[in-house]
Design a protein around this motif. Structure first.
Motif, mmCIF file in Angstrom:
data_model
loop_
_atom_site.group_PDB
_atom_site.id
_atom_site.type_symbol
_atom_site.label_atom_id
_atom_site.label_comp_id
_atom_site.label_asym_id
_atom_site.label_seq_id
_atom_site.Cartn_x
_atom_site.Cartn_y
_atom_site.Cartn_z
ATOM 1 N N PRO A 40 58.485 -39.497 13.056
ATOM 2 C CA PRO A 40 58.038 -38.372 13.877
ATOM 3 C C PRO A 40 59.225 -37.659 14.519
ATOM 4 O O PRO A 40 60.218 -38.299 14.870
ATOM 5 C CB PRO A 40 57.180 -39.033 14.956
ATOM 6 N N TYR A 49 49.883 -48.063 8.308
ATOM 7 C CA TYR A 49 49.264 -46.797 8.763
ATOM 8 C C TYR A 49 47.818 -47.024 9.205
ATOM 9 O O TYR A 49 46.984 -46.117 9.087
ATOM 10 C CB TYR A 49 49.347 -45.735 7.648
ATOM 11 N N LEU A 71 46.318 -44.417 11.375
ATOM 12 C CA LEU A 71 46.464 -43.019 10.947
ATOM 13 C C LEU A 71 45.520 -42.717 9.795
ATOM 14 O O LEU A 71 45.893 -42.765 8.629
ATOM 15 C CB LEU A 71 47.915 -42.753 10.521
ATOM 16 N N LYS A 82 55.216 -47.454 13.459
ATOM 17 C CA LYS A 82 54.265 -46.472 12.951
ATOM 18 C C LYS A 82 53.213 -46.163 14.013
ATOM 19 O O LYS A 82 52.907 -45.012 14.285
ATOM 20 C CB LYS A 82 53.573 -47.003 11.690
ATOM 21 N N GLU A 118 55.043 -44.540 17.202
ATOM 22 C CA GLU A 118 55.956 -43.416 16.977
ATOM 23 C C GLU A 118 57.405 -43.747 17.338
ATOM 24 O O GLU A 118 58.111 -42.924 17.928
ATOM 25 C CB GLU A 118 55.484 -42.200 17.795
ATOM 26 N N LEU A 151 46.618 -39.052 18.522
ATOM 27 C CA LEU A 151 47.593 -38.936 17.438
ATOM 28 C C LEU A 151 46.914 -38.392 16.173
ATOM 29 O O LEU A 151 47.422 -37.484 15.508
ATOM 30 C CB LEU A 151 48.148 -40.337 17.167
ATOM 31 N N TYR A 206 47.692 -34.965 14.182
ATOM 32 C CA TYR A 206 48.141 -34.987 12.789
ATOM 33 C C TYR A 206 47.196 -34.229 11.863
ATOM 34 O O TYR A 206 47.643 -33.611 10.899
ATOM 35 C CB TYR A 206 48.357 -36.423 12.309
ATOM 36 N N TYR A 210 50.900 -40.154 7.341
ATOM 37 C CA TYR A 210 51.321 -38.800 7.719
ATOM 38 C C TYR A 210 52.075 -38.111 6.588
ATOM 39 O O TYR A 210 52.997 -37.363 6.814
ATOM 40 C CB TYR A 210 52.059 -38.738 9.056
ATOM 41 N N CYS A 270 54.601 -35.517 10.026
ATOM 42 C CA CYS A 270 54.768 -36.080 11.377
ATOM 43 C C CYS A 270 55.901 -35.345 12.087
ATOM 44 O O CYS A 270 56.717 -35.942 12.786
ATOM 45 C CB CYS A 270 55.058 -37.572 11.284
ATOM 46 N N LYS A 271 55.980 -34.057 11.853
ATOM 47 C CA LYS A 271 57.042 -33.235 12.430
ATOM 48 C C LYS A 271 56.383 -32.205 13.338
ATOM 49 O O LYS A 271 55.160 -32.049 13.329
ATOM 50 C CB LYS A 271 57.842 -32.562 11.309
#
Ligand code: GLN
Length: 375
Positions: A36, A196, A199, A224, A227, A281, A285, A310, A354-355
């Motif tokens: 991230p 993950y 996620l 993960k 972050e 989160l 995402y 992600y 994840c940016k």
């Protein structure tokens, strides 16, 4: 002069490290390596500040008792069955050393997360891949008959990753039940890489352990979930009775994972759960996934929408990761990095979302400019 062994000489810089290096060198937006760009949550950072200065010496090789307890409560397993590792990477390497050796075959799915292959080979075993196949937009299918056909008398273990990196695929209950039936029939270990696990964008993925607790080793990652991928705190949830031996083996490698980070993760796990951090989160995402997927489609790419992780995979014939990082200013991971036996279609790439929104928007602007200029 003595020489390094072939196994050392054949190890190359990973594609993730390489793309991050090139991204810095060429000033590219880094949608390659999955980390991230935002800072970890404040409750985690505060816990780490408290831990440094109070939890600075060796932890027991199996992990700080406080972390094993917190993880046990979070995962619904007995803390005594947990081993804390220096990241999920060490956990997977440790399991390779513990569960298979020369002459053994290990089943895994392709596209395959890159370290699974060398970790199996370093243990002396042979990785055997079963393909996930692309079926139009959005889906990667698994033919269970391919899996059954891959089992031989030498098969020792099945290594699963769900949600799956790089495809974002989540294995269904029916598939997991079939895997368990196969494992019981042939007496195989199951290794379930679930880094993950928080996620996902639809239904919560089922943990393989719940279907076969007697033979499943589950791998998880604080990096993960919280972050903080550089903290290197991972874990293995073992079938009852195996954690002691695994902890004995892991102390030979790095003795223990960094103690202050273990203490901080122990404090943060219940806070993350109670405050709904993971749900937040996921919401963030999904918004970024929509942004990136929409932008890529506008550029003419085919997008394979993930159900978790992600990462998304997209295909645009003519796009090539090495050229894009150097000339378009966007770093991505080529699908070839996850190939073992199947050649991926040209232009298939993995992009990390994840940016920040700003980075994703700038990456799309740069790719549009690149397309406009004729690529
Ligand atoms: N899991 C990360 C990814 O897929 C990379 C891990 C690493 O570089 N060690 O991008």
């Amino acid at each position: 002069m003595p020489e390094l062994l072939p196994r050392a000489r054949s190890s190359q810089e990973s594609i993730f490290a390489r793309m991050s290096r090139l991204a810095v060198q060429y000033g590219a937006i880094n949608l390659g390596q999955g980390f991230p760009s935002a800072a970890p949550p404040a409750f985690l950072l505060e816990a780490a500040r408290r831990a440094v200065g109070t939890a600075d010496q060796y932890a027991p090789p199996a992990g700080l008792p406080a972390l094993r307890d917190a993880l046990g409560a979070d995962l619904g397993v007995d803390g005594a069955d947990l081993v804390v590792t220096t990241g999920a990477t060490e956990a997977l390497g440790l399991l390779a050393q513990a569960l298979y050796g020369p002459g053994d075959e290990v089943l895994m799915f392709e596209p395959v997360f890159d370290i699974y292959l060398p970790q199996a080979r370093l243990a002396g075993a042979t990785p055997v891949t079963v393909p996930l196949r692309l079926e139009g937009e959005g889906s990667w299918s698994l033919d269970l008959d391919d899996l059954r056909a891959a089992v031989t008398p030498r098969t020792r273990a099945l290594l699963l990753n769900s949600p799956h990196n790089p495809t974002g695929r989540i294995f269904t209950r029916e598939e997991l039940e079939a895997l368990v039936a196969l494992a019981r029939q042939h007496d195989l270990w199951l290794i379930s890489d679930e880094v993950y696990d928080e996620l996902y964008f639809g239904e919560r993925p089922l943990s393989l352990r719940t279907l076969a607790p007697e033979r499943t080793f589950t791998v998880g990652s604080a990096g993960k979930r919280l972050e903080a991928t550089g903290w290197r705190v991972g874990w293995v949830a073992c079938p009852p009775g195996f954690a002691g031996n695994l902890a004995g083996l892991r102390q030979v490698a790095s003795f223990c994972a960094p103690t202050p980070f273990q203490a901080a993760v122990a404090a943060a796990l219940p806070i993350a759960r109670e405050t709904g951090f993971y749900g937040g989160l996921r919401e963030a995402y999904v918004a970024r996934l929509d942004l990136l997927a929409g932008g890529l489609r506008e550029l003419g790419a085919t997008v394979f929408r993930p159900s978790g992780t992600y990462f998304l995979m997209a295909c645009r014939p003519g796009w090539e990761a090495e050229t894009l990082v150097k000339r378009a200013g966007v770093a991505m991971i080529p699908a070839e990095a996850f190939a073992a036996n199947e050649a991926p279609p040209p232009g298939l790439l993995r992009l990390a979302f994840c940016k920040s929104q700003a980075e994703l928007e700038e990456a799309l602007v740069r790719l549009a400019r690149w397309e406009k200029a004729g690529g």
